[in-house]
Design a protein around this motif. Structure first.
Motif, mmCIF file in Angstrom:
data_model
loop_
_atom_site.group_PDB
_atom_site.id
_atom_site.type_symbol
_atom_site.label_atom_id
_atom_site.label_comp_id
_atom_site.label_asym_id
_atom_site.label_seq_id
_atom_site.Cartn_x
_atom_site.Cartn_y
_atom_site.Cartn_z
ATOM 1 N N MET A 1 -4.019 -6.447 0.881
ATOM 2 C CA MET A 1 -2.869 -6.762 0.032
ATOM 3 C C MET A 1 -2.168 -8.033 0.520
ATOM 4 O O MET A 1 -1.797 -8.890 -0.278
ATOM 5 C CB MET A 1 -1.889 -5.594 -0.008
ATOM 6 C CG MET A 1 -2.394 -4.414 -0.819
ATOM 7 S SD MET A 1 -1.167 -3.100 -1.001
ATOM 8 C CE MET A 1 -1.339 -2.249 0.563
ATOM 9 N N ASN A 2 -2.014 -8.151 1.847
ATOM 10 C CA ASN A 2 -1.371 -9.344 2.404
ATOM 11 C C ASN A 2 -2.210 -10.598 2.201
ATOM 12 O O ASN A 2 -1.682 -11.706 2.233
ATOM 13 C CB ASN A 2 -1.072 -9.148 3.892
ATOM 14 C CG ASN A 2 0.085 -8.198 4.109
ATOM 15 O OD1 ASN A 2 0.995 -8.117 3.286
ATOM 16 N ND2 ASN A 2 0.052 -7.462 5.201
ATOM 17 N N ALA A 3 -3.507 -10.438 2.001
ATOM 18 C CA ALA A 3 -4.398 -11.575 1.742
ATOM 19 C C ALA A 3 -4.459 -11.925 0.258
ATOM 20 O O ALA A 3 -5.203 -12.804 -0.143
ATOM 21 C CB ALA A 3 -5.802 -11.269 2.270
ATOM 22 N N GLY A 4 -3.686 -11.208 -0.546
ATOM 23 C CA GLY A 4 -3.633 -11.510 -1.968
ATOM 24 C C GLY A 4 -4.720 -10.851 -2.791
ATOM 25 O O GLY A 4 -4.920 -11.200 -3.953
ATOM 26 N N ILE A 5 -5.414 -9.893 -2.204
ATOM 27 C CA ILE A 5 -6.467 -9.178 -2.940
ATOM 28 C C ILE A 5 -5.798 -8.128 -3.815
ATOM 29 O O ILE A 5 -4.948 -7.362 -3.346
ATOM 30 C CB ILE A 5 -7.464 -8.530 -1.961
ATOM 31 C CG1 ILE A 5 -8.146 -9.625 -1.131
ATOM 32 C CG2 ILE A 5 -8.486 -7.672 -2.698
ATOM 33 C CD1 ILE A 5 -8.914 -9.103 0.059
ATOM 34 N N GLU A 6 -6.158 -8.110 -5.074
ATOM 35 C CA GLU A 6 -5.575 -7.159 -6.018
ATOM 36 C C GLU A 6 -6.070 -5.749 -5.713
ATOM 37 O O GLU A 6 -7.277 -5.482 -5.714
ATOM 38 C CB GLU A 6 -5.953 -7.550 -7.447
ATOM 39 C CG GLU A 6 -5.286 -6.706 -8.492
ATOM 40 C CD GLU A 6 -4.243 -7.484 -9.272
ATOM 41 O OE1 GLU A 6 -3.563 -6.857 -10.064
ATOM 42 O OE2 GLU A 6 -4.136 -8.699 -9.084
ATOM 43 N N ILE A 7 -5.146 -4.842 -5.455
ATOM 44 C CA ILE A 7 -5.472 -3.454 -5.134
ATOM 45 C C ILE A 7 -4.948 -2.577 -6.270
ATOM 46 O O ILE A 7 -3.738 -2.547 -6.532
ATOM 47 C CB ILE A 7 -4.813 -3.004 -3.804
ATOM 48 C CG1 ILE A 7 -5.128 -3.979 -2.674
ATOM 49 C CG2 ILE A 7 -5.206 -1.578 -3.465
ATOM 50 C CD1 ILE A 7 -6.569 -4.030 -2.270
ATOM 51 N N PRO A 8 -5.822 -1.849 -6.963
ATOM 52 C CA PRO A 8 -5.357 -0.954 -8.028
ATOM 53 C C PRO A 8 -4.391 0.097 -7.464
ATOM 54 O O PRO A 8 -4.539 0.538 -6.326
ATOM 55 C CB PRO A 8 -6.637 -0.295 -8.545
ATOM 56 C CG PRO A 8 -7.742 -1.209 -8.118
ATOM 57 C CD PRO A 8 -7.275 -1.846 -6.838
#
Length: 94
Positions: free
Chosen positions: A43-50
């Motif tokens: 999440m902190n790396a900007g990856i979209e997490i459902p």
């Protein structure tokens, strides 16, 4: 209850052919904590997490895919990978 184990014998040709490894399942709490750390890093790396994945533990990691985890910065990802590899033990040549 005993944790699951798997013995893996490398069968591909080459210098590692025949090497044996025992992979032991992490205790549930440790696995869940690892998965939470990995999800927060993602999440902190900007990856979209459902939304439905955030509390899914190891299953959540599988749902977002390993390729997405590759976008985590190395200073965070390497300790996560090392912690995951603590489950793997190389077996000396029998």
């Amino acid at each position: 209850m005993a944790r699951k184990t798997l013995t893996l014998v490398l069968s591909d040709a080459g210098r590692d052919a025949g090497k044996r490894f025992v992979i032991t399942e992490k205790p549930a709490r440790m696995a869940h904590e690892w998965a939470q750390r990995a999800l927060f890093a993602a999440m902190n790396a900007g990856i979209e997490i459902p939304d439905n994945v955030q509390n899914a533990g190891m299953a959540g990691i599988a749902a977002i895919g390993l390729s997405a985890l590759g976008r985590i910065p190395a200073n965070i990802g390497i300790p996560l990978a090392n912690d995951l590899l603590s489950c793997v033990e190389m077996v000396p040549n029998p």
